[in-house]
Design a protein around this motif. Structure first.
Motif, PDB file in Angstrom:
ATOM      1  N   ALA A  36       0.970  -1.141  -0.210  1.00 29.75           N
ATOM      2  CA  ALA A  36       0.199  -0.166   0.015  1.00 29.75           C
ATOM      3  C   ALA A  36       0.688   1.262   0.084  1.00 29.75           C
ATOM      4  CB  ALA A  36      -0.990  -0.046   1.284  1.00 29.75           C
ATOM      5  N   LEU A  37       2.021   1.142   0.751  1.00 32.05           N
ATOM      6  CA  LEU A  37       2.831   2.346   0.845  1.00 32.05           C
ATOM      7  C   LEU A  37       3.700   2.656  -0.722  1.00 32.05           C
ATOM      8  CD1 LEU A  37       4.470   2.172   4.481  1.00 32.05           C
ATOM      9  CD2 LEU A  37       2.912   3.754   3.407  1.00 32.05           C
ATOM     10  N   LEU A  38       3.727   1.496  -1.206  1.00 35.96           N
ATOM     11  CA  LEU A  38       4.457   1.592  -2.458  1.00 35.96           C
ATOM     12  C   LEU A  38       3.652   2.325  -3.419  1.00 35.96           C
ATOM     13  CD1 LEU A  38       6.189  -1.843  -3.205  1.00 35.96           C
ATOM     14  CD2 LEU A  38       7.428   0.538  -2.888  1.00 35.96           C
ATOM     15  N   LEU A  39       2.262   1.837  -3.685  1.00 35.62           N
ATOM     16  CA  LEU A  39       1.113   2.540  -4.333  1.00 35.62           C
ATOM     17  C   LEU A  39       0.859   3.811  -3.906  1.00 35.62           C
ATOM     18  CD1 LEU A  39      -1.507  -0.399  -4.743  1.00 35.62           C
ATOM     19  CD2 LEU A  39       0.334   0.130  -6.038  1.00 35.62           C
ATOM     20  N   LEU A  40       0.952   4.061  -2.606  1.00 39.17           N
ATOM     21  CA  LEU A  40       0.948   5.697  -2.198  1.00 39.17           C
ATOM     22  C   LEU A  40       1.987   6.454  -2.708  1.00 39.17           C
ATOM     23  CD1 LEU A  40      -0.914   7.667  -0.354  1.00 39.17           C
ATOM     24  CD2 LEU A  40       0.675   6.970   1.630  1.00 39.17           C
ATOM     25  N   GLY A  41       3.384   5.944  -2.586  1.00 40.78           N
ATOM     26  CA  GLY A  41       4.348   6.671  -3.030  1.00 40.78           C
ATOM     27  C   GLY A  41       4.448   6.943  -4.362  1.00 40.78           C
ATOM     28  N   SER A  42       3.878   6.009  -5.137  1.00 37.88           N
ATOM     29  CA  SER A  42       4.034   6.202  -6.751  1.00 37.88           C
ATOM     30  C   SER A  42       2.940   7.445  -7.000  1.00 37.88           C
ATOM     31  CB  SER A  42       3.502   4.829  -7.470  1.00 37.88           C
ATOM     32  OG  SER A  42       2.179   4.710  -7.101  1.00 37.88           O
ATOM     33  N   LEU A  43       2.043   7.804  -6.009  1.00 38.18           N
ATOM     34  CA  LEU A  43       1.103   8.887  -6.400  1.00 38.18           C
ATOM     35  C   LEU A  43       1.948  10.039  -6.258  1.00 38.18           C
ATOM     36  CD1 LEU A  43      -1.991   7.521  -4.620  1.00 38.18           C
ATOM     37  CD2 LEU A  43      -1.444   7.295  -7.132  1.00 38.18           C
ATOM     38  N   TYR A  44       2.795  10.261  -5.400  1.00 35.34           N
ATOM     39  CA  TYR A  44       3.818  11.353  -5.262  1.00 35.34           C
ATOM     40  C   TYR A  44       4.955  11.836  -6.098  1.00 35.34           C
ATOM     41  CZ  TYR A  44       1.615  12.534  -0.649  1.00 35.34           C
ATOM     42  OH  TYR A  44       0.790  12.586   0.308  1.00 35.34           O
ATOM     43  N   SER A  45       5.243  10.527  -6.597  1.00 35.15           N
ATOM     44  CA  SER A  45       6.462  10.634  -7.504  1.00 35.15           C
ATOM     45  C   SER A  45       6.327   9.307  -8.622  1.00 35.15           C
ATOM     46  CB  SER A  45       7.897  10.518  -6.866  1.00 35.15           C
ATOM     47  OG  SER A  45       8.849  10.504  -7.666  1.00 35.15           O
ATOM     48  N   LYS A  46       6.401   9.539  -9.983  1.00 34.76           N
ATOM     49  CA  LYS A  46       6.614   8.558 -10.670  1.00 34.76           C
ATOM     50  C   LYS A  46       7.565   7.638 -10.849  1.00 34.76           C
ATOM     51  CE  LYS A  46       3.863  11.267 -14.076  1.00 34.76           C
ATOM     52  NZ  LYS A  46       3.668  11.844 -15.659  1.00 34.76           N
ATOM     53  N   ASN A  47       8.959   8.133 -10.082  1.00 37.93           N
ATOM     54  CA  ASN A  47      10.079   7.455 -10.043  1.00 37.93           C
ATOM     55  C   ASN A  47      10.078   6.308  -8.784  1.00 37.93           C
ATOM     56  OD1 ASN A  47      11.088   8.588 -12.407  1.00 37.93           O
ATOM     57  ND2 ASN A  47      11.795  10.563 -11.403  1.00 37.93           N
TER      58      ASN A  47
END
Length: 328
Positions: free
Chosen positions: A31-42
């Motif tokens: 879930a954190l990986l998905l959340l982080g992807s919303l902040y940055s594409k990298n």
């Protein structure tokens, strides 16, 4: 049997087996990986994930030692300044002994941490002082000795080239060397816990020390060795951090105490000892590292992060305590 009853039975079996916290932590990590992807594409790029694994390696080695102590039902609060001891003394060795010191810097730093771990082990195992009290006192002793060593100023000695390469290099297939070190430490820990008499004794002491003693286990020796290993793990992290930053610095381990405990607890190791798997600790370390990364992106100050770690530990204690009552 209805679907609801089947689900309840499955959850109960997972609780009894100890796998539920690991699965929950793994789900939170995704879930954190998905959340982080919303902040940055990298955020999900291979380069960024390898960087996060490199950073996780430092916490993972500290958490390894913390897990062994927690499996006994104890706690090691000397982590912050034992980490600093490892870093400062490894760099100091190079400054004291020149080229010979460069070769001895890494083992010397780790040996200093093992010395503090051994003293912790003697205090807890043989003097029967509560681990929380004794290790907190040793943390203060380590802090005082480092102040004496540095004169109260920032350490002037620099890391050796070997320390820098070990912490920042990528010698094998682009994998960070620090991650390889963590993998080796983890493999040795898994072997210790599941393939040796000492590993079985650690779980036995954590479940019920008196019963383990009456069964012929040398409980004092087991406790001593766990604290010794924990001290070595903390110092090894200090060595890596010094290599990563090229210099040691005061209080370099302060940021690792609560995250290490939180990672172990999140991974399903029971805070009162006797239950837990190293896989769970690995998942907990990854979860905490990703959480730190997202909090950094959100520009949450360090004080706020410590509050979050504390809330996480308290919440998991409440959840595990309720899970035990339901299982019974």
């Amino acid at each position: 049997m209805s679907k609801a009853h089947a689900m309840q039975a499955l959850v109960l079996r997972l609780r009894q087996s100890g796998h539920l916290p690991v699965l929950a932590a793994a789900a939170c990590t995704l879930a954190l990986l998905l959340l982080g992807s919303l902040y940055s594409k990298n955020f999900l790029s291979a380069q960024y994930l390898l960087q996060q694994l490199q950073i996780a390696s430092f916490l993972g080695i500290v958490a390894t030692g913390a897990m062994l102590v927690i499996l006994l039902g104890g706690i090691d609060l000397s982590v912050p300044w034992v980490v600093t001891v490892g870093g400062v003394m490894s760099a100091a060795a190079a400054g004291w002994w020149g080229s010979t010191g460069e070769m001895l810097a890494i083992p010397f730093g780790i040996a200093c941490g093992c010395l503090f771990g051994a003293i912790n082990g003697i205090g807890v195992a043989y003097l029967r002082v509560p681990s929380m009290i004794f290790t907190l006192g040793m943390n203060a002793v380590a802090q005082g000795l480092i102040v004496v060593q540095t004169g109260g100023f920032a350490p002037q000695d620099r890391s050796t080239p070997a320390m820098h390469v070990l912490a920042t290099g990528r010698a094998l297939l682009g994998i960070p060397n620090a991650l390889l070190v963590w993998l080796m430490v983890g493999a040795c820990t898994v072997f210790l816990l599941h393939r040796t008499t000492l590993g079985r004794a650690i779980y036995a002491v954590g479940n019920r020390e008196r019963a383990a003693y009456l069964s012929g286990v040398d409980t004092r020796r087991v406790t001593f060795l766990c604290f010794l290993i924990a001290g070595g793990c903390s110092a090894a992290t200090g060595v890596l951090l010094t290599g990563y930053a090229t210099k040691a610095y005061q209080a370099m381990g302060d940021a690792y105490l609560l995250p290490a405990i939180a990672a172990v607890v999140l991974g399903g190791t029971h805070i009162l000892g006797g239950r837990g798997s190293y896989l769970g600790t690995v998942v907990g370390v990854l979860l905490i590292t990703l959480l730190q990364s997202i909090l950094s992106v959100m520009q949450i100050p360090e004080m706020g992060r410590q509050v979050i770690y504390g809330v996480v530990i308290i919440s998991m204690l409440l959840v595990y305590g309720r899970g035990q009552r339901l299982a019974q």
